[in-house]
Scaffold this motif. Structure first.
Motif, PDB file in Angstrom:
ATOM      1  N   ARG A  62       0.731  -1.061   0.346  1.00  0.00           N
ATOM      2  CA  ARG A  62      -0.019  -0.312  -0.126  1.00  0.00           C
ATOM      3  C   ARG A  62       0.951   1.260  -0.845  1.00  0.00           C
ATOM      4  NH1 ARG A  62      -5.445  -0.871   1.769  1.00  0.00           N
ATOM      5  NH2 ARG A  62      -5.659  -3.374   2.087  1.00  0.00           N
ATOM      6  N   ALA A  63       0.858   1.854  -0.943  1.00  0.00           N
ATOM      7  CA  ALA A  63       1.627   3.776  -0.895  1.00  0.00           C
ATOM      8  C   ALA A  63       0.786   4.616  -1.184  1.00  0.00           C
ATOM      9  CB  ALA A  63       2.018   2.746  -2.448  1.00  0.00           C
ATOM     10  N   LEU A  64       1.426   5.440   0.175  1.00  0.00           N
ATOM     11  CA  LEU A  64       0.974   7.085  -0.410  1.00  0.00           C
ATOM     12  C   LEU A  64       2.181   7.609  -0.496  1.00  0.00           C
ATOM     13  CD1 LEU A  64      -0.960   9.466   0.743  1.00  0.00           C
ATOM     14  CD2 LEU A  64       0.137   8.812   3.480  1.00  0.00           C
ATOM     15  N   VAL A  65       1.891   8.673  -1.680  1.00  0.00           N
ATOM     16  CA  VAL A  65       3.073   9.435  -2.516  1.00  0.00           C
ATOM     17  C   VAL A  65       2.217  10.804  -1.611  1.00  0.00           C
ATOM     18  CG1 VAL A  65       4.045  10.462  -4.360  1.00  0.00           C
ATOM     19  CG2 VAL A  65       3.757   7.613  -3.789  1.00  0.00           C
ATOM     20  N   ILE A  66       3.099  11.918  -1.112  1.00  0.00           N
ATOM     21  CA  ILE A  66       2.401  13.045  -0.972  1.00  0.00           C
ATOM     22  C   ILE A  66       3.793  14.178  -1.794  1.00  0.00           C
ATOM     23  CG2 ILE A  66       1.489  12.251   0.912  1.00  0.00           C
ATOM     24  CD1 ILE A  66       3.948  13.043   2.446  1.00  0.00           C
ATOM     25  N   GLN A  67       3.504  15.252  -2.178  1.00  0.00           N
ATOM     26  CA  GLN A  67       4.017  16.255  -2.182  1.00  0.00           C
ATOM     27  C   GLN A  67       3.899  18.085  -2.155  1.00  0.00           C
ATOM     28  OE1 GLN A  67       3.649  16.393  -6.977  1.00  0.00           O
ATOM     29  NE2 GLN A  67       5.533  17.299  -7.285  1.00  0.00           N
ATOM     30  N   LYS A  68       4.529  18.665  -2.092  1.00  0.00           N
ATOM     31  CA  LYS A  68       4.681  20.015  -1.836  1.00  0.00           C
ATOM     32  C   LYS A  68       6.198  20.118  -2.554  1.00  0.00           C
ATOM     33  CE  LYS A  68       3.353  24.053   0.182  1.00  0.00           C
ATOM     34  NZ  LYS A  68       3.231  23.706   1.685  1.00  0.00           N
ATOM     35  N   GLY A  69       5.356  21.316  -4.095  1.00  0.00           N
ATOM     36  CA  GLY A  69       6.917  21.508  -4.046  1.00  0.00           C
ATOM     37  C   GLY A  69       7.176  20.801  -5.249  1.00  0.00           C
ATOM     38  N   ASP A  70       8.979  21.417  -4.852  1.00  0.00           N
ATOM     39  CA  ASP A  70       9.817  19.957  -5.441  1.00  0.00           C
ATOM     40  C   ASP A  70       9.684  18.840  -4.845  1.00  0.00           C
ATOM     41  OD1 ASP A  70      10.549  21.848  -8.155  1.00  0.00           O
ATOM     42  OD2 ASP A  70      12.104  21.974  -6.701  1.00  0.00           O
ATOM     43  N   THR A  71       9.643  18.421  -3.220  1.00  0.00           N
ATOM     44  CA  THR A  71       9.331  17.962  -2.623  1.00  0.00           C
ATOM     45  C   THR A  71       9.077  16.547  -2.735  1.00  0.00           C
ATOM     46  OG1 THR A  71      10.395  19.236  -0.912  1.00  0.00           O
ATOM     47  CG2 THR A  71       9.705  17.075   0.285  1.00  0.00           C
ATOM     48  N   LYS A  72       8.916  15.062  -3.088  1.00  0.00           N
ATOM     49  CA  LYS A  72       7.885  14.561  -2.636  1.00  0.00           C
ATOM     50  C   LYS A  72       8.519  13.368  -2.340  1.00  0.00           C
ATOM     51  CE  LYS A  72       5.732  12.565  -7.187  1.00  0.00           C
ATOM     52  NZ  LYS A  72       5.177  12.784  -8.645  1.00  0.00           N
ATOM     53  N   VAL A  73       7.277  12.664  -2.089  1.00  0.00           N
ATOM     54  CA  VAL A  73       7.642  11.282  -0.909  1.00  0.00           C
ATOM     55  C   VAL A  73       7.054   9.922  -0.835  1.00  0.00           C
ATOM     56  CG1 VAL A  73       7.976  10.621   1.815  1.00  0.00           C
ATOM     57  CG2 VAL A  73       8.957  12.540   0.892  1.00  0.00           C
ATOM     58  N   ALA A  74       6.771   8.770  -0.521  1.00  0.00           N
ATOM     59  CA  ALA A  74       6.383   7.674  -0.886  1.00  0.00           C
ATOM     60  C   ALA A  74       6.347   6.566   0.178  1.00  0.00           C
ATOM     61  CB  ALA A  74       6.405   6.779  -2.029  1.00  0.00           C
ATOM     62  N   ILE A  75       5.220   6.685   0.909  1.00  0.00           N
ATOM     63  CA  ILE A  75       5.232   5.571   2.215  1.00  0.00           C
ATOM     64  C   ILE A  75       5.157   4.474   1.394  1.00  0.00           C
ATOM     65  CG2 ILE A  75       4.741   5.743   4.698  1.00  0.00           C
ATOM     66  CD1 ILE A  75       4.915   9.117   4.853  1.00  0.00           C
ATOM     67  N   VAL A  76       5.391   3.461   2.161  1.00  0.00           N
ATOM     68  CA  VAL A  76       4.664   2.671   1.395  1.00  0.00           C
ATOM     69  C   VAL A  76       5.059   0.914   2.499  1.00  0.00           C
ATOM     70  CG1 VAL A  76       5.348   0.246   0.086  1.00  0.00           C
ATOM     71  CG2 VAL A  76       5.569   2.554  -0.699  1.00  0.00           C
ATOM     72  N   ASN A  77       3.594   0.550   2.405  1.00  0.00           N
ATOM     73  CA  ASN A  77       3.871  -0.856   3.820  1.00  0.00           C
ATOM     74  C   ASN A  77       3.533  -1.689   3.256  1.00  0.00           C
ATOM     75  OD1 ASN A  77       0.365  -0.140   4.879  1.00  0.00           O
ATOM     76  ND2 ASN A  77       1.569  -2.263   4.150  1.00  0.00           N
ATOM     77  N   VAL A  78       4.524  -3.381   3.329  1.00  0.00           N
ATOM     78  CA  VAL A  78       4.312  -4.715   2.551  1.00  0.00           C
ATOM     79  C   VAL A  78       3.887  -5.351   3.729  1.00  0.00           C
ATOM     80  CG1 VAL A  78       5.649  -6.138   1.362  1.00  0.00           C
ATOM     81  CG2 VAL A  78       6.638  -3.945   1.659  1.00  0.00           C
ATOM     82  N   ASP A  79       2.962  -6.680   3.413  1.00  0.00           N
ATOM     83  CA  ASP A  79       2.386  -7.560   4.454  1.00  0.00           C
ATOM     84  C   ASP A  79       3.518  -8.970   4.334  1.00  0.00           C
ATOM     85  OD1 ASP A  79       0.151  -6.153   5.254  1.00  0.00           O
ATOM     86  OD2 ASP A  79      -1.027  -6.869   3.753  1.00  0.00           O
ATOM     87  N   ASN A  80       4.364  -7.831   5.386  1.00  0.00           N
ATOM     88  CA  ASN A  80       5.380  -9.400   5.019  1.00  0.00           C
ATOM     89  C   ASN A  80       6.657  -9.178   6.366  1.00  0.00           C
ATOM     90  OD1 ASN A  80       8.386 -10.378   4.803  1.00  0.00           O
ATOM     91  ND2 ASN A  80       7.046 -11.411   3.093  1.00  0.00           N
ATOM     92  N   LEU A  81       7.061  -9.622   6.807  1.00  0.00           N
ATOM     93  CA  LEU A  81       7.526  -9.600   8.510  1.00  0.00           C
ATOM     94  C   LEU A  81       9.017  -8.907   8.713  1.00  0.00           C
ATOM     95  CD1 LEU A  81       8.471 -11.052  10.932  1.00  0.00           C
ATOM     96  CD2 LEU A  81      10.713 -12.889  10.335  1.00  0.00           C
ATOM     97  N   GLY A  82       9.745  -8.362   7.187  1.00  0.00           N
ATOM     98  CA  GLY A  82      10.764  -7.917   6.863  1.00  0.00           C
ATOM     99  C   GLY A  82      10.758  -6.920   5.774  1.00  0.00           C
ATOM    100  N   TRP A  83      11.484  -6.903   5.342  1.00  0.00           N
ATOM    101  CA  TRP A  83      11.714  -5.945   3.725  1.00  0.00           C
ATOM    102  C   TRP A  83      12.918  -5.438   3.518  1.00  0.00           C
ATOM    103  CZ3 TRP A  83       8.533  -8.840   0.416  1.00  0.00           C
ATOM    104  CH2 TRP A  83       9.041  -8.088  -0.830  1.00  0.00           C
ATOM    105  N   PRO A  84      14.611  -6.320   3.346  1.00  0.00           N
ATOM    106  CA  PRO A  84      15.396  -5.965   3.417  1.00  0.00           C
ATOM    107  C   PRO A  84      15.494  -4.628   2.191  1.00  0.00           C
ATOM    108  CG  PRO A  84      15.613  -8.259   3.949  1.00  0.00           C
ATOM    109  CD  PRO A  84      13.820  -7.312   3.490  1.00  0.00           C
ATOM    110  N   ALA A  85      16.836  -3.984   2.547  1.00  0.00           N
ATOM    111  CA  ALA A  85      16.878  -3.047   1.621  1.00  0.00           C
ATOM    112  C   ALA A  85      17.098  -3.074   0.369  1.00  0.00           C
ATOM    113  CB  ALA A  85      18.123  -2.237   2.093  1.00  0.00           C
ATOM    114  N   ALA A  86      17.414  -4.255   0.446  1.00  0.00           N
ATOM    115  CA  ALA A  86      17.887  -4.745  -1.048  1.00  0.00           C
ATOM    116  C   ALA A  86      16.969  -5.680  -2.087  1.00  0.00           C
ATOM    117  CB  ALA A  86      19.103  -6.791  -1.151  1.00  0.00           C
ATOM    118  N   LEU A  87      15.765  -5.044  -1.298  1.00  0.00           N
ATOM    119  CA  LEU A  87      14.456  -5.761  -2.216  1.00  0.00           C
ATOM    120  C   LEU A  87      13.786  -4.142  -2.572  1.00  0.00           C
ATOM    121  CD1 LEU A  87      13.330  -8.690  -0.151  1.00  0.00           C
ATOM    122  CD2 LEU A  87      14.193  -8.398  -2.852  1.00  0.00           C
ATOM    123  N   GLY A  88      13.864  -3.466  -1.414  1.00  0.00           N
ATOM    124  CA  GLY A  88      13.481  -2.042  -1.720  1.00  0.00           C
ATOM    125  C   GLY A  88      13.931  -1.168  -2.759  1.00  0.00           C
ATOM    126  N   ASN A  89      15.749  -1.775  -2.918  1.00  0.00           N
ATOM    127  CA  ASN A  89      16.594  -0.706  -3.890  1.00  0.00           C
ATOM    128  C   ASN A  89      15.542  -0.851  -5.663  1.00  0.00           C
ATOM    129  OD1 ASN A  89      17.775   0.938  -1.884  1.00  0.00           O
ATOM    130  ND2 ASN A  89      19.233  -0.231  -1.489  1.00  0.00           N
TER     131      ASN A  89
END
Length: 422
Positions: A62-89
């Motif tokens: 599930r993803a929420l993207v927010i933006q103000k001017g040039d700043t844009k951010v995504a917040i994501v949750n994954v239904d899992n025990l953990g999500w390593p950065a190697a997958l996130g990248n």
């Protein structure tokens, strides 16, 4: 007024209008189903994943993207025990129009999802389904890209309050947990959807392990009913970001006979209660029109002193970023969203660490996104590490004695270097 002055005035009015519009706060949300078909074994921690024969609910990103001017951010949750950065990248590389360091990916920590760590057995063999994980990687990027494409003018309602009722407790020390629940709700401020919720994000510290990994059931656990309840009540796309739930803040599924309820009905009871409490807490919050948005990130490093963690990092097919011999690197984020300040935690911080960091944040609405950007096991203060029998397990499955200390030091530095929220 002469023609030249009139043209200049009109240009100024148009320029101010366009700049004001471009700087308006925007939000968009989307989701993807990541339930494996056919079902896969599930992982509740270190060890061989357990075979499943049925499912209770579906798994999502599930993803929420927010933006103000040039700043844009995504917040994501994954239904899992953990999500390593190697997958996130891998997902970050597929996401368009958002800086990789501005994409925050956190795990809900359900103990009834497929193995995303690639936990090796004593022979170094891993049973993670890499094809499934690659599919999840793409679906995370798809959800973020869709949410980014659906951005619309939005206002926010933000609140932090105590969630009442039988939701969580600390298995090690009954009252040593944070009952505060943080909510960020984005509401459309113009257009056909004006006044309707785009998304509702719930931040609360709890182990979603009512069902667990040993019953042959794949499930989002209590997070599934939480999503359903919020969305049924008009909250838009629901997200759940965990908090400082280490050692051992778990679902309060205790019965009077000292047994535990560990079925889907109990997931529904706790998930729906937490959803109702979140909506109650945020209901009276003031509407923040055109709130500010700030995002900062930094790379931090941890030594890997634990032998079992070294073995996992060396033998897992999911290769984490190493910054040297027995050292790992990860990303720490700080967000200011309206009146809220958010810090990410790359693992399962114990409640005392969570309380301390929140106390130092420059807001009355502190949020901690646990298991976000990485999932490095338990994070203890050095005075707790291996100090008494109760913490033997959490110490053994931590990177080491200094993990919590380094995190707190770096988090406080980032707070000091960042502006205050609204």
């Amino acid at each position: 007024m002469n023609k030249k002055r009139l043209v200049t005035l009109l240009y100024f009015i148009c320029h101010v209008t366009l700049v004001g519009y471009a700087q308006h706060f925007k939000a968009g949300a989307a989701l993807r189903n990541i339930t494996p078909n056919p079902l896969l074994p599930v992982s509740g921690g270190i060890g061989t994943p357990k075979k499943t024969v049925e499912k209770n609910g579906d798994l999502f990103v599930r993803a929420l993207v927010i933006q103000k001017g040039d700043t844009k951010v995504a917040i994501v949750n994954v239904d899992n025990l953990g999500w390593p950065a190697a997958l996130g990248n891998k997902s970050r590389a597929l996401i368009k129009g958002i800086k990789p360091e501005n994409v925050l990916i956190g795990a809900t920590h359900t103990h009834s999802g497929p193995d995303a760590y690639g936990f090796p057995n004593e022979k170094g063999e891993s049973f993670a389904d890499m094809k499934y994980l690659d599919d999840c990687v793409k679906k995370i990027a798809d959800a973020v890209n869709e949410a980014s494409g659906k951005l619309e003018d939005a206002s926010l309602k933000i609140a932090v309050g105590e969630a009442k009722g039988k939701i969580a407790y600390n298995y090690y020390a009954d009252q040593l947990y944070d009952p505060r629940c943080g909510i960020i709700q984005a509401i459309a401020s113009s257009g056909a959807n004006k006044g309707k919720a785009i998304a509702t994000l719930v931040n609360y510290a709890i182990h979603p392990e009512v069902i667990g990994s040993g019953r042959g059931i794949l499930s989002p656990d209590l997070c599934g009913p939480l999503y359903d309840r919020i969305e049924a009540k008009g909250g838009g796309v629901a997200l759940f970001m965990n908090g400082a739930q280490g050692g051992m803040v778990t679902a309060d599924n205790r019965r009077e006979n000292r047994e535990e309820a560990n079925n889907w009905e109990e997931c529904k009871r706790i998930g729906e209660l937490l959803a109702d409490e979140a909506l109650r807490i945020v209901d009276g919050a003031a509407l923040q029109e055109n709130p500010s948005l700030f995002c900062a990130s930094r790379q931090i490093e941890f030594p890997v002193d634990s032998e079992i963690m070294r073995f996992i990092l060396k033998n897992s097919p999911i290769k984490n970023k190493m910054s040297g011999e027995n050292r790992v690197a990860t990303q720490l984020n700080l967000l200011n969203i309206g009146t809220a300040q958010i810090l990410t935690v790359p693992g399962e911080a114990l409640p005392n660490i969570g309380y301390y960091v929140k106390r130092k944040m420059n807001t009355k609405q502190p949020f901690l996104f646990g298991l976000t950007n990485d999932a490095f096991g338990y994070m203890l203060a050095k005075v707790d590490f291996n100090s008494f029998k109760r913490y033997e397990y959490v110490s053994r499955t931590s990177l080491g004695e200094m993990t919590g200390e380094i995190y707190m030091e770096q988090a406080l530095k980032l707070i000091a270097e960042s502006p205050r929220p609204d």
